[in-house]
Design a protein around this motif. Structure first.
Motif, PDB file in Angstrom:
ATOM      1  N   GLU A  75       0.843  -1.202   0.000  1.00  0.00           N
ATOM      2  CA  GLU A  75       0.000   0.000   0.000  1.00  0.00           C
ATOM      3  C   GLU A  75       0.872   1.244   0.000  1.00  0.00           C
ATOM      4  O   GLU A  75       1.930   1.280   0.637  1.00  0.00           O
ATOM      5  N   ARG A  76       0.393   2.293  -0.678  1.00  0.00           N
ATOM      6  CA  ARG A  76       1.120   3.562  -0.698  1.00  0.00           C
ATOM      7  C   ARG A  76       1.251   4.113   0.710  1.00  0.00           C
ATOM      8  O   ARG A  76       0.286   4.114   1.476  1.00  0.00           O
ATOM      9  N   SER A  96       4.982   0.021  -3.076  1.00  0.00           N
ATOM     10  CA  SER A  96       3.811   0.387  -3.857  1.00  0.00           C
ATOM     11  C   SER A  96       4.194   0.574  -5.327  1.00  0.00           C
ATOM     12  O   SER A  96       3.485   0.123  -6.233  1.00  0.00           O
ATOM     13  N   HIS A 100       2.903  -1.611  -8.580  1.00  0.00           N
ATOM     14  CA  HIS A 100       2.315  -0.908  -9.727  1.00  0.00           C
ATOM     15  C   HIS A 100       3.054  -1.271 -11.021  1.00  0.00           C
ATOM     16  O   HIS A 100       2.423  -1.579 -12.040  1.00  0.00           O
TER      17      HIS A 100
END
Length: 132
Positions: A75-76, A96, A100
């Motif tokens: 998670e960011r 993150s 991505h």
């Protein structure tokens, strides 16, 4: 830091579908984290292929990640140990970005970890030419 770094790879290339710059960034983030959170021991970069995917693993003998944090590490801005991450310069964006980039290349990324034993990040990317 006195950490042994080792590469385990086949004699020939493992050709995956992906963007060179994205792969460099994925490797940079994973290796940087492995070295950052390992005070002694080793970091191993492993590359192999199965029938359809190239598999890249970064294993370390570092501090590990608590089980309750494993599902959130991609998670960011998520940091497992906020005080330590800040002390070591972490922003909570590296993993993150890894996820991505890997997903954008039609791949998968996962993590396994055990406290005080180490962590393994595994990236699977489609092969240019699947076996068979």
């Amino acid at each position: 830091k006195g950490i042994a770094c080792r590469i385990e790879a086949p004699a020939g290339p493992v050709r995956v579908l992906g963007d060179r710059e994205s792969l460099v960034q994925v490797l940079d983030n994973l290796l940087s984290n492995a070295i950052k959170y390992t005070s002694e021991g080793e970091v191993v970069l492993s590359l192999r292929a199965d029938e359809t995917h190239g598999i890249l693993e970064v294993r370390d003998t570092g501090i590990g990640i608590p089980l309750e944090d494993l599902e959130r590490v991609f998670e960011r801005f998520y940091r497992v140990d906020k005080a330590r991450s800040r002390e070591l310069g972490g922003t909570g964006l590296g993993l993150s970005i890894v996820k991505h980039l890997v997903v954008a290349m039609n791949g998968e990324v996962g993590v396994e970890s055990e406290l005080e034993e180490g962590t393994t990040f595994r990236v699977r990317l489609p092969l240019v030419e699947p076996a068979g």
